[in-house]
Design an enzyme around this catalytic site. Structure first.
Site, mmCIF file in Angstrom:
data_model
loop_
_atom_site.group_PDB
_atom_site.id
_atom_site.type_symbol
_atom_site.label_atom_id
_atom_site.label_comp_id
_atom_site.label_asym_id
_atom_site.label_seq_id
_atom_site.Cartn_x
_atom_site.Cartn_y
_atom_site.Cartn_z
ATOM 1 N N SER A 168 5.571 -8.967 -11.056
ATOM 2 C CA SER A 168 4.823 -9.547 -9.844
ATOM 3 C C SER A 168 3.806 -8.768 -9.478
ATOM 4 C CB SER A 168 6.002 -9.803 -8.802
ATOM 5 O OG SER A 168 6.727 -8.559 -8.480
ATOM 6 N N GLU A 348 7.172 -8.151 5.901
ATOM 7 C CA GLU A 348 7.045 -6.808 5.734
ATOM 8 C C GLU A 348 7.609 -6.439 4.336
ATOM 9 O OE1 GLU A 348 9.154 -4.539 8.931
ATOM 10 O OE2 GLU A 348 7.831 -5.417 10.386
ATOM 11 N N HIS A 352 5.074 -5.883 -2.817
ATOM 12 C CA HIS A 352 4.237 -6.702 -3.397
ATOM 13 C C HIS A 352 2.886 -6.404 -2.454
ATOM 14 C CE1 HIS A 352 7.783 -8.357 -4.623
ATOM 15 N NE2 HIS A 352 7.189 -8.628 -5.939
#
Length: 382
Positions: A168, A348, A352
């Site tokens: 990701s 938060e 990422h």
């Protein structure tokens, strides 16, 4: 238009007024229709202008492509094409106004640096883009003063391609997750049109699950001699579940060797990338390493296999420590309640990235290509 009937090349003239010879006219009201095979998405905000009465005239005043243009306000233009790699040439400018146009493809791949033209200036900018899936090229135009005067699109399947495999932190994040962004999403803008970036990274995957779920297969179907395969895994190899877990100096290195062998079997060049750091700071302002032996295992494997290594772990450590505890909130997905429409309660997230962070990491990857003198990629950096 059925797939087999789709033309391969297009020349579009945007805006009101006469159409340039050999081009297809696209005015602000040209909405996408499957029968037509191109057009702006139905919800797009697009305006048009024709400059015919400019005091003192201007260079190219008789050129229909420079006379008129569309102003796309976050609008997407869609063209049906067979899957493959395409070269796109954009003409953008205005006789009277300074313009700044940003171009993204698909779900948000940054294809160019901002195209910034002074008043009375028209710029041509080219890039290469990979079209997969439903065979639809989708280009989104934004910027403080965007313009589209003309677009040309033609096949370029021989283009050198950088394939990305990872998780990701690398993947093309969907528009519904904006401002979530992987560094692979920003990488195309760092290359000239001689290089296409084909990002196959997928959220939640490890070096093990990526192969088990068949995600390496489409890369192997398309990769050709001279291409590159960049590999960044580690974040999910550390997870405890059996579907993803690998051990650094045994199964993790073993899995990565599968990718190296696969790339080499196609006469392509594999490149190992150490996993980017998470945003966890110690009291002294230095980063806490959450990857541990996985980073060491990649470095060792690169040396053993004589594979180019982009040490993004070390590069991200320096980048994030320089930005500090507060500054890195603009790199990672730390957003306030109400700051972005898709996250009304705020976020938060210390793993990422939002666009700024992804762009800064992509810049680090580009800089590493220069330092490693990876040819011919180095020649094709912007």
């Amino acid at each position: 238009m059925a797939l087999y009937e789709r033309p391969l090349s297009f020349k579009f003239d945007f805006g009101p007024g006469p159409c340039a010879e050999g081009y297809v006219k696209v005015d602000p009201g040209t909405r996408y229709d499957p029968q037509l095979g191109y057009g702006f998405e139905t919800h797009a905000r697009v305006y048009g202008k024709q400059r015919t009465d400019v005091p003192g005239g201007y260079p190219g005043a008789a050129d229909p492509l420079k006379q008129s243009f569309c102003i796309p306000l976050g609008a997407s233009f869609v063209v049906d094409v067979p899957g493959g790699t395409y070269r796109v040439k954009l003409l953008a400018g205005d006789a009277l106004a300074e313009t700044v146009t940003n171009v993204k493809a698909g779900e948000g791949r940054q294809m160019l640096p901002p195209v910034h033209a002074a008043a009375g200036q028209w710029l041509e900018a080219m890039f290469s883009v990979v079209v997969r899936g439903d065979g639809r090229l989708r280009l989104t135009f934004t910027g403080p003063a965007p313009r589209i005067n003309a677009l040309e699109i033609w096949p370029a399947n021989g283009t050198l391609t950088v394939f990305l495999a990872g998780d990701s932190t690398v993947t093309d994040q969907p528009e519904s997750g904006y401002p979530y962004c992987g560094w692979g999403q920003m990488l195309p803008a760092f290359f000239k049109h001689d290089v296409a970036v084909d990002n196959h990274a997928r959220s939640g995957h490890s070096s093990l699950s990526f192969v088990k779920e068949g995600l390496l297969d489409p890369i192997m179907e398309r990769i050709k001699p001279g291409d590159f395969l960049f590999l960044q895994f580690g974040h999910n190899d550390e997870k405890p579940d059996a579907a993803r877990r690998t051990e650094p100096f045994s199964t993790f290195q073993g899995q990565l060797k599968l990718y190296l062998e696969a790339a080499r079997s196609k006469q392509a060049t594999p490149v190992l990338v150490t996993p980017v750091h998470r945003r966890y700071f110690k009291e002294d302002g230095t980063l806490q390493d959450t990857h541990g032996d996985y980073i060491t295992a990649i470095r060792e494997l690169a040396a053993q296999e004589a594979v180019p290594l982009i040490d993004l772990a070390e590069r991200s450590r320096r980048l994030f420590e320089q930005a500090g505890v507060e500054g890195t909130k603009d790199d990672f997905m730390w957003v306030l309640p109400g700051e972005f429409i898709h996250f009304p309660a705020g976020v938060e997230d210390n793993t990422h990235f939002q666009e700024r962070g992804a762009r800064r990491l992509a810049a680090q990857v580009a800089e590493a290509i220069r330092e490693l003198q990876l040819q011919p990629l180095q020649m094709f950096l912007r």
